[in-house]
Design an enzyme around this catalytic site. Structure first.
Site, PDB file in Angstrom:
ATOM      1  N   ARG A 167       0.777  -1.203   0.075  1.00 24.34           N
ATOM      2  CA  ARG A 167      -0.073  -0.085  -0.034  1.00 24.34           C
ATOM      3  C   ARG A 167       0.772   1.314   0.040  1.00 24.34           C
ATOM      4  O   ARG A 167       2.211   1.175   0.371  1.00 24.34           O
ATOM      5  CB  ARG A 167      -0.691   0.019   1.083  1.00 24.34           C
ATOM      6  N   LYS A 191      -1.801  -2.678   7.968  1.00 27.22           N
ATOM      7  CA  LYS A 191      -2.924  -1.987   8.798  1.00 27.22           C
ATOM      8  C   LYS A 191      -2.734  -2.879  10.050  1.00 27.22           C
ATOM      9  O   LYS A 191      -2.481  -3.924  10.265  1.00 27.22           O
ATOM     10  CB  LYS A 191      -4.028  -2.461   8.237  1.00 27.22           C
ATOM     11  N   HIS A 261      -2.772   2.558  -5.864  1.00 25.25           N
ATOM     12  CA  HIS A 261      -3.368   1.189  -5.704  1.00 25.25           C
ATOM     13  C   HIS A 261      -3.803   0.663  -6.861  1.00 25.25           C
ATOM     14  O   HIS A 261      -3.792  -0.543  -6.880  1.00 25.25           O
ATOM     15  CB  HIS A 261      -4.968   1.841  -4.907  1.00 25.25           C
ATOM     16  N   ARG A 264      -1.075  -1.600  -7.327  1.00 26.88           N
ATOM     17  CA  ARG A 264      -1.437  -3.005  -5.918  1.00 26.88           C
ATOM     18  C   ARG A 264      -2.639  -3.858  -6.561  1.00 26.88           C
ATOM     19  O   ARG A 264      -2.281  -5.001  -6.750  1.00 26.88           O
ATOM     20  CB  ARG A 264      -2.000  -2.359  -4.771  1.00 26.88           C
ATOM     21  N   HIS A 287      -3.974  -8.791   3.484  1.00 24.71           N
ATOM     22  CA  HIS A 287      -5.330  -8.822   3.819  1.00 24.71           C
ATOM     23  C   HIS A 287      -5.725  -9.618   4.998  1.00 24.71           C
ATOM     24  O   HIS A 287      -5.038 -10.769   5.398  1.00 24.71           O
ATOM     25  CB  HIS A 287      -6.301  -9.378   2.725  1.00 24.71           C
ATOM     26  N   TYR A 296     -10.263 -10.187  -6.812  1.00 24.59           N
ATOM     27  CA  TYR A 296      -9.499  -9.972  -7.822  1.00 24.59           C
ATOM     28  C   TYR A 296      -9.705 -11.381  -8.815  1.00 24.59           C
ATOM     29  O   TYR A 296      -9.611 -11.271  -9.950  1.00 24.59           O
ATOM     30  CB  TYR A 296      -7.897 -10.168  -7.627  1.00 24.59           C
TER      31      TYR A 296
END
Length: 315
Positions: A167, A191, A261, A264, A287, A296
């Protein structure tokens, strides 16, 4: 004519307590903390706007317990009227949910007013990607990048985003010490402050080595350990990365969206199209659950449909 001006005085100490909680106890990233602070400020500014009739003009709010679901719904209505995207509205409401949940845990309120809120449905859009073959050709030909420090830095930004799928916030946080040249990996802080290790390809390893050597020879005064820096050696910032990505994607794509992004998304889609395991892609992207990665697969299905239509005689 008498005009009733409804003013709201929200006690900001409660939001400050919440911000300290997510910053120091939950250890959210600075980017996330800033987003939460912005959402709360927008909500409180909405409540303090005397032009808003929410919902009882005679009631002056001096405590979070006086905020009801009507206030939140009226804020949603205003945002919808301002054509704010459903995804952005949902994120702001999620901030309020977390804020009022914290207020409930602290005993500041007895009822969570955000619990009654139904957020708008988000249309399912496929991730925007660029053609990986054209992107790879641009990076390999190395024609569009200048031969100075800025050019090498720009190429590294593109290679890091496309080669690792990290990211924007993660790239900005990568330090020189996070690069393990021997193992061929880079450590990123994702994150919720979750660390993960991402492998880097041989070309990216060589580029990193070349960049670090050139960066050291620039004799920047601050000697920042942050990997990506500006032309003057200061730590890179979000706008700089956006401008770099937009500039170079413009050489190979005419689509409107040209953000970090997109690289990404292209990274993940390229892996999936070439047979990578979905769980492995999930780990590379950082994730929390597989459902976030499964989006995806839709791009891959669309690609298969396109190939089928072009190649099959009955298509």
């Amino acid at each position: 004519m008498y005009i009733h001006l409804w003013s709201v005085q929200v006690v900001f100490m409660f939001s400050e307590r919440f911000i300290r909680y997510i910053k120091f106890e939950k250890r959210y990233s600075p980017h996330t903390v800033l987003a939460y602070q912005s959402d709360l400020d927008q909500f409180f500014n909405f409540l303090n706007n005397p032009d808003k009739k929410v919902p009882a003009p005679e009631a002056v709010i001096t405590h979070p317990s006086q905020i009801t679901h009507h206030h939140i719904r009226n804020w949603m209505v205003e945002m919808m009227g301002d054509q704010i995207l459903a995804r952005s509205i949902n994120r702001k409401i999620a901030t309020l949910r977390k804020y009022f949940k914290f207020m409930l845990q602290e005993g500041v309120i007895e009822i969570n007013p955000a619990s009654k809120i139904t957020t708008p449905k988000i249309p399912k859009n496929l991730p925007v990607i660029v053609e990986d073959t054209r992107l790879t050709a641009m990076l390999d030909e190395n024609i569009v990048f200048s031969k100075d420090f800025a050019g090498l830095r720009d190429k590294l930004v593109m290679e890091m985003l496309f080669g690792t799928g990290m990211r924007l916030s993660e790239l900005l946080g990568v330090k020189e010490t996070d690069i393990n040249a021997y193992e061929g990996t880079v450590k990123v802080l994702g994150k919720r402050n979750k660390e993960r290790i991402i492998p880097v390809n041989n070309e990216l390893k060589l580029l990193l080595s070349e960049y670090l050597e050139l960066k050291k020879n620039q004799n920047f005064g601050n000697n920042s350990l942050i990997l990506i820096v500006t032309d003057k050696g200061a730590d890179a910032y979000s706008k700089l990365i956006y401008l770099i990505v937009q500039k170079y994607l413009s050489y190979i794509s005419t689509q409107n969206k040209k953000s970090p992004h997109v690289l990404r998304h292209t990274f993940a889609t390229s892996l999936l199209n070439r047979g990578a395991d979905l769980n492995a892609i999930k780990e590379l992207l950082g994730h929390a659950n597989l459902s976030a990665t499964q989006i995806y697969t839709h791009n891959s299905v669309e690609r298969l449909k396109s190939i089928y239509k072009q190649a099959h005689p009955k298509a």
